[in-house]
Design an enzyme around this catalytic site. Structure first.
Site, mmCIF file in Angstrom:
data_model
loop_
_atom_site.group_PDB
_atom_site.id
_atom_site.type_symbol
_atom_site.label_atom_id
_atom_site.label_comp_id
_atom_site.label_asym_id
_atom_site.label_seq_id
_atom_site.Cartn_x
_atom_site.Cartn_y
_atom_site.Cartn_z
ATOM 1 N N LYS A 53 27.879 21.305 -59.105
ATOM 2 C CA LYS A 53 27.508 20.973 -57.729
ATOM 3 C C LYS A 53 28.621 20.169 -57.062
ATOM 4 O O LYS A 53 28.965 20.402 -55.899
ATOM 5 C CB LYS A 53 26.183 20.189 -57.704
ATOM 6 C CG LYS A 53 24.979 21.057 -58.064
ATOM 7 C CD LYS A 53 23.716 20.247 -58.359
ATOM 8 C CE LYS A 53 22.585 21.190 -58.817
ATOM 9 N NZ LYS A 53 21.369 20.467 -59.224
ATOM 10 N N GLN A 97 19.288 14.498 -60.304
ATOM 11 C CA GLN A 97 19.222 15.639 -61.213
ATOM 12 C C GLN A 97 18.004 15.507 -62.126
ATOM 13 O O GLN A 97 17.798 14.485 -62.767
ATOM 14 C CB GLN A 97 20.510 15.717 -62.052
ATOM 15 C CG GLN A 97 20.587 16.920 -62.968
ATOM 16 C CD GLN A 97 20.658 18.244 -62.203
ATOM 17 O OE1 GLN A 97 21.346 18.351 -61.189
ATOM 18 N NE2 GLN A 97 19.929 19.245 -62.674
ATOM 19 N N ASP A 120 17.595 18.104 -51.741
ATOM 20 C CA ASP A 120 17.009 18.966 -52.762
ATOM 21 C C ASP A 120 15.625 19.459 -52.337
ATOM 22 O O ASP A 120 15.095 20.400 -52.916
ATOM 23 C CB ASP A 120 16.880 18.188 -54.086
ATOM 24 C CG ASP A 120 17.689 18.844 -55.199
ATOM 25 O OD1 ASP A 120 18.304 19.903 -54.950
ATOM 26 O OD2 ASP A 120 17.696 18.299 -56.312
#
Lengths: 291, 291
Positions: A53, A97, A120
């Site tokens: 990412k 994450q 996200d």
């Protein structure tokens, strides 16, 4: 033979667009979009995801700020970091994450990401708003958004079609179902407790497979002309491969591509889209916080 | 001929249970559950709804605190009131009667109701969590919860069944679909843009009608043995009635009851359940804040 929906090519086109938009934001407002990544613990797969990412950010000109915390970090410390990142002007998006270490409450941690920076899309408020026509969710979660974008950029109509979603996870199945609904599809959600699942999947004009079972969807489970988006990424044994294994989706590509009008491959379908959507959400977050 | 699901009787039984629980909470903790109702403007229907809710509170021993504000009240004033109610110890639940005056942002106002007191279940976080297995929404919205309770108390199995929901509103259709999904039904959501809707409704083992069209669901749209929950309340002309009109649901009761295994009438089906679930949520809120 089905049209192959080339996720790698579509994601590359999107990244190019984002790179141009990032450059424009810098030129016009002097602002570089910034993504903070928070990685807790030493799971090697998670570390790889975060690295990929951040590399993707660099390629399009988005600044990334990596935070790596030991697995034993207290939840309070993580919440403190998220508050700090929430107030920083150079951080427009925050990515935590997953999965988190067992001693943390995922919902509480994710709720500490401010909505304006939740690129996200994992805050439950985002999920709640996805299916509601007329109310805009701040950010759509990346993988479901990637599925929709693949359909849109392949010229596939969603409104008025029968969509069947296999899987009801909060990460993929549920949000993609809500997004298809908001786009006027008639949506059915199937899962592990659905009896006679083939009778449901055969009604699909658009089939989204997100159940994590290798080659679960076989040729006899779809109707001719279906459009298939395969979210699954499963590693299976393969003696022909030098690694001894290979990646397959939740769909038996060879069988289903004989029936489908269009289908995504695995790898190279949905996979590349997830990171592209994260970059897109970060750009949008920066724009909203600046303009 | 179908079993008639008697919502009035089921709601009365629930109110009796709640009354006992309220008395126990008072005896054991010296606490009376309290509901604040906030009514803005002078819509007569809204005033009637609030009056009925407060009367139902009184009948089971729940204290209610009525706030009536003129239509011209500023949103800031409403937010200030909600903050005050949020911090009051004798107010365990807060209900903001919808619709709001046009100059207010509904999402912003509803978001000012603290989650712990959101007994109407209209905060988007509640909606987001409804469909997620394993995560508990703080409060389920009252009408959808009433539908589920009618099924449960009539001994109707949900898991593994095909459920079809007609309508996708944030108040009823969407949350009831998510609740059925979390209970392991295979759920399809239909709406005004669904073509050939009868072919979908005929697949239903459980059919929830919530589209606001009088007698929309006819006998040929269901399969024999279906269970039908009719959320619709529509006023239609009726020359045989002294008022010249009467209430009917979204289902043609006479036709569909010939096919169904069980069906709710209108009135006397879902209607009485909505207030019963509001009382239940208020009791739960008080318990959580006390115990």
């Amino acid at each position: 033979m089905a049209q192959i929906i080339d996720g790698a090519a579509i994601a590359a086109a999107i990244r190019t667009e984002i790179k141009e938009e990032v450059a424009r934001l810098q030129a016009e407002h002097g602002v570089t979009p910034g993504l903070a990544t928070v990685l807790i613990g030493d799971d090697p797969a998670s570390a790889t995801y975060v690295r990929n990412k951040r590399r993707a950010c660099a390629e399009v000109g988005i600044a990334s700020f990596g935070y790596e915390l030991p697995a034993a970090t207290s939840q309070d410390e993580v919440l403190r970091l998220l508050r700090e990142l929430g107030s920083r002007e150079d951080v427009h998006g925050i990515l935590v994450q997953l999965p988190l270490p067992d001693h943390m409450n995922e919902a509480e941690v994710l709720a500490a990401v401010p909505l304006t920076k939740d690129v996200d899309g994992f805050n439950p408020i985002n999920l709640g708003l996805l299916g509601v026509k007329g109310r805009q969710a701040p950010f759509a979660p990346c993988t479901p958004q990637g599925c929709i974008e693949l359909l849109d950029r392949s010229g596939i109509r969603i409104a008025g079609r029968r969509a069947v979603v296999l899987g009801r996870s909060a990460i993929v199945g549920l949000p993609v179902a809500l997004m298809l609904l908001a786009r006027d599809a008639t949506v059915t959600i199937c899962h592990s407790k659905t009896p006679n699942i083939a009778s449901v999947t055969r009604s699909a004009d658009i089939l989204i497979a997100a159940i994590g079972k290798p080659r679960f969807v076989t040729g006899d489970m779809v109707k001719p002309g279906v459009v298939v988006i395969d979210v699954g990424i499963n590693r299976v044994a393969d003696t022909n491969s030098p690694r001894g294994s290979r990646l397959v989706g939740d769909v038996d590509f060879d069988e289903v591509s004989e029936e489908a009008a269009a289908i995504t491959p695995v790898p190279g379908g949905v996979g590349p889209m997830t990171i592209a959507m994260l970059l897109k959400n970060t750009l949008i977050a920066a724009r909203r916080q600046v303009v």
